[in-house]
Write a protein that holds these residues in place. Structure first.
Motif, mmCIF file in Angstrom:
data_model
loop_
_atom_site.group_PDB
_atom_site.id
_atom_site.type_symbol
_atom_site.label_atom_id
_atom_site.label_comp_id
_atom_site.label_asym_id
_atom_site.label_seq_id
_atom_site.Cartn_x
_atom_site.Cartn_y
_atom_site.Cartn_z
ATOM 1 N N ASP A 53 0.755 -1.090 -0.023
ATOM 2 C CA ASP A 53 -0.022 -0.015 -0.094
ATOM 3 C C ASP A 53 0.840 1.224 -0.034
ATOM 4 O OD1 ASP A 53 -2.709 -1.286 1.957
ATOM 5 O OD2 ASP A 53 -2.170 -1.337 -0.106
ATOM 6 N N SER A 54 1.893 1.134 0.774
ATOM 7 C CA SER A 54 2.664 2.426 0.753
ATOM 8 C C SER A 54 3.585 2.986 -0.512
ATOM 9 C CB SER A 54 3.843 2.134 1.744
ATOM 10 O OG SER A 54 4.697 1.168 1.428
ATOM 11 N N VAL A 55 3.322 2.225 -1.477
ATOM 12 C CA VAL A 55 4.014 2.618 -2.817
ATOM 13 C C VAL A 55 2.996 2.502 -3.855
ATOM 14 C CG1 VAL A 55 6.166 1.622 -2.132
ATOM 15 C CG2 VAL A 55 4.776 0.392 -3.803
ATOM 16 N N LYS A 56 1.749 2.293 -3.599
ATOM 17 C CA LYS A 56 0.837 2.149 -4.889
ATOM 18 C C LYS A 56 0.648 3.490 -5.463
ATOM 19 C CE LYS A 56 -1.979 -1.688 -3.463
ATOM 20 N NZ LYS A 56 -3.272 -2.233 -2.886
ATOM 21 N N GLY A 57 0.633 3.940 -6.682
ATOM 22 C CA GLY A 57 0.450 5.220 -7.251
ATOM 23 C C GLY A 57 1.682 5.786 -7.460
ATOM 24 N N ARG A 58 2.678 5.197 -6.993
ATOM 25 C CA ARG A 58 4.194 5.931 -7.021
ATOM 26 C C ARG A 58 5.040 5.102 -7.738
ATOM 27 N NH1 ARG A 58 6.983 7.334 -2.663
ATOM 28 N NH2 ARG A 58 6.010 5.576 -1.327
ATOM 29 N N PHE A 59 5.153 3.775 -7.514
ATOM 30 C CA PHE A 59 6.019 2.727 -7.962
ATOM 31 C C PHE A 59 5.262 1.946 -8.999
ATOM 32 C CE2 PHE A 59 8.953 2.231 -4.259
ATOM 33 C CZ PHE A 59 9.212 3.652 -4.310
ATOM 34 N N THR A 60 6.076 1.676 -10.331
ATOM 35 C CA THR A 60 5.451 0.803 -11.114
ATOM 36 C C THR A 60 6.487 -0.464 -11.345
ATOM 37 O OG1 THR A 60 4.278 2.519 -12.317
ATOM 38 C CG2 THR A 60 4.657 0.721 -13.526
ATOM 39 N N VAL A 61 6.263 -1.693 -11.210
ATOM 40 C CA VAL A 61 7.069 -2.548 -11.739
ATOM 41 C C VAL A 61 6.702 -3.084 -13.100
ATOM 42 C CG1 VAL A 61 5.474 -4.505 -10.420
ATOM 43 C CG2 VAL A 61 7.962 -4.723 -10.924
ATOM 44 N N SER A 62 7.595 -3.493 -13.733
ATOM 45 C CA SER A 62 7.444 -4.014 -15.103
ATOM 46 C C SER A 62 8.596 -5.105 -15.399
ATOM 47 C CB SER A 62 7.689 -2.695 -16.218
ATOM 48 O OG SER A 62 8.784 -2.157 -16.118
ATOM 49 N N ARG A 63 8.573 -5.592 -16.672
ATOM 50 C CA ARG A 63 9.484 -6.515 -16.968
ATOM 51 C C ARG A 63 9.671 -6.781 -18.571
ATOM 52 N NH1 ARG A 63 5.136 -8.096 -19.306
ATOM 53 N NH2 ARG A 63 4.585 -10.376 -19.270
ATOM 54 N N ASP A 64 10.819 -6.880 -18.814
ATOM 55 C CA ASP A 64 11.169 -7.017 -20.336
ATOM 56 C C ASP A 64 11.867 -8.665 -20.455
ATOM 57 O OD1 ASP A 64 12.408 -7.207 -22.966
ATOM 58 O OD2 ASP A 64 13.083 -5.296 -22.799
ATOM 59 N N ASN A 65 10.770 -9.539 -21.047
ATOM 60 C CA ASN A 65 10.980 -10.917 -21.129
ATOM 61 C C ASN A 65 12.240 -11.444 -21.733
ATOM 62 O OD1 ASN A 65 8.144 -10.544 -20.583
ATOM 63 N ND2 ASN A 65 8.365 -12.498 -19.678
ATOM 64 N N ALA A 66 12.282 -10.384 -23.044
ATOM 65 C CA ALA A 66 13.646 -10.804 -24.042
ATOM 66 C C ALA A 66 14.932 -10.242 -23.213
ATOM 67 C CB ALA A 66 13.319 -9.637 -25.302
ATOM 68 N N LYS A 67 14.732 -9.394 -22.378
ATOM 69 C CA LYS A 67 16.149 -9.058 -21.770
ATOM 70 C C LYS A 67 16.227 -9.715 -20.419
ATOM 71 C CE LYS A 67 16.490 -4.369 -23.826
ATOM 72 N NZ LYS A 67 16.597 -2.960 -23.665
ATOM 73 N N ASN A 68 15.447 -10.532 -20.032
ATOM 74 C CA ASN A 68 15.315 -11.254 -18.781
ATOM 75 C C ASN A 68 15.649 -10.104 -17.409
ATOM 76 O OD1 ASN A 68 14.940 -13.855 -19.573
ATOM 77 N ND2 ASN A 68 17.115 -14.035 -20.177
ATOM 78 N N THR A 69 14.990 -8.963 -17.588
ATOM 79 C CA THR A 69 15.063 -7.900 -16.676
ATOM 80 C C THR A 69 13.885 -7.248 -16.262
ATOM 81 O OG1 THR A 69 17.107 -7.528 -17.799
ATOM 82 C CG2 THR A 69 16.203 -5.755 -16.334
ATOM 83 N N ALA A 70 13.747 -7.078 -14.773
ATOM 84 C CA ALA A 70 12.530 -6.493 -14.275
ATOM 85 C C ALA A 70 12.787 -5.108 -13.876
ATOM 86 C CB ALA A 70 12.048 -7.324 -13.016
ATOM 87 N N TYR A 71 11.965 -4.290 -13.843
ATOM 88 C CA TYR A 71 12.167 -2.924 -13.384
ATOM 89 C C TYR A 71 11.395 -2.279 -12.230
ATOM 90 C CZ TYR A 71 14.275 -2.878 -18.185
ATOM 91 O OH TYR A 71 15.235 -3.071 -18.896
ATOM 92 N N LEU A 72 11.892 -1.321 -11.436
ATOM 93 C CA LEU A 72 10.985 -0.672 -10.622
ATOM 94 C C LEU A 72 11.029 0.895 -10.770
ATOM 95 C CD1 LEU A 72 9.035 -1.216 -8.236
ATOM 96 C CD2 LEU A 72 11.089 -0.690 -6.821
ATOM 97 N N GLN A 73 10.136 1.374 -11.426
ATOM 98 C CA GLN A 73 10.112 2.874 -11.791
ATOM 99 C C GLN A 73 9.495 3.444 -10.343
ATOM 100 O OE1 GLN A 73 11.258 4.750 -14.396
ATOM 101 N NE2 GLN A 73 10.681 6.265 -12.868
ATOM 102 N N MET A 74 10.334 4.287 -9.804
ATOM 103 C CA MET A 74 9.730 4.890 -8.289
ATOM 104 C C MET A 74 9.627 6.241 -8.651
ATOM 105 S SD MET A 74 12.367 2.891 -5.848
ATOM 106 C CE MET A 74 13.867 3.495 -6.376
ATOM 107 N N SER A 75 8.466 7.202 -8.494
ATOM 108 C CA SER A 75 8.340 8.252 -8.544
ATOM 109 C C SER A 75 7.938 8.816 -7.145
ATOM 110 C CB SER A 75 7.182 8.369 -9.833
ATOM 111 O OG SER A 75 7.713 8.027 -10.982
ATOM 112 N N ASN A 76 7.982 10.225 -7.238
ATOM 113 C CA ASN A 76 7.197 10.968 -6.285
ATOM 114 C C ASN A 76 8.019 10.134 -4.876
ATOM 115 O OD1 ASN A 76 6.090 12.771 -4.392
ATOM 116 N ND2 ASN A 76 4.187 11.774 -4.144
ATOM 117 N N LEU A 77 9.216 10.333 -4.921
ATOM 118 C CA LEU A 77 10.118 9.399 -3.712
ATOM 119 C C LEU A 77 9.937 10.169 -2.438
ATOM 120 C CD1 LEU A 77 12.955 8.086 -5.718
ATOM 121 C CD2 LEU A 77 11.513 6.802 -4.276
ATOM 122 N N LYS A 78 9.813 9.326 -1.391
ATOM 123 C CA LYS A 78 9.731 9.899 -0.069
ATOM 124 C C LYS A 78 10.838 9.683 0.854
ATOM 125 C CE LYS A 78 4.661 9.450 -0.052
ATOM 126 N NZ LYS A 78 3.576 9.044 0.444
#
Length: 119
Positions: free
Chosen positions: A62-87
């Motif tokens: 709950d503490s990161v909902k709306g601010r963080f976005t997790v995604s992945r690129d299967n071709a690159k075998n990489t996951a990402y965590l986009q963090m915005s409005n950091l506290k």
């Protein structure tokens, strides 16, 4: 067994953004889900976000909902965590880990990447 390497951490002012990466190697075909965790000084490691490797369904604490976005690129075998409005309270070492089946234990922990949010 999958090996994971996190990167992308750094020092950022409150309200800023960072994108973390988690590169997987070895046994990536067995990944069912990847998750991000964090550990602040003096605190226990806590779950942050999860993404299913197939389908991309996501879940956040709950503490990161709306601010963080997790995604992945299967071709690159990489996951990402986009963090915005950091506290300031987001300051922690961030880790990624992988599970190879539903309900499986997360493993393959990397060395972590430090995120420091300043006022």
């Amino acid at each position: 067994q999958v090996q994971l390497v996190e990167s992308g951490g750094g020092l950022v002012q409150a309200g800023g953004s960072l994108r973390l990466s988690c590169a997987a190697s070895g046994g990536t075909f067995s990944i069912y889900a990847m998750a991000w965790f964090r550990q602040a000084p003096g605190k226990e490691r806590e779950f942050v976000a999860r993404i299913f490797w197939s389908g991309g369904d996501t879940y956040y604490v709950d503490s990161v909902k709306g601010r963080f976005t997790v995604s992945r690129d299967n071709a690159k075998n990489t996951a990402y965590l986009q963090m915005s409005n950091l506290k300031i309270e987001d300051t922690a070492v961030y880790y990624c880990a992988a599970a190879n089946r539903p309900g499986g234990v997360y493993a393959g922990w990397g060395q972590g990447t430090q995120v420091t949010v300043s006022s």
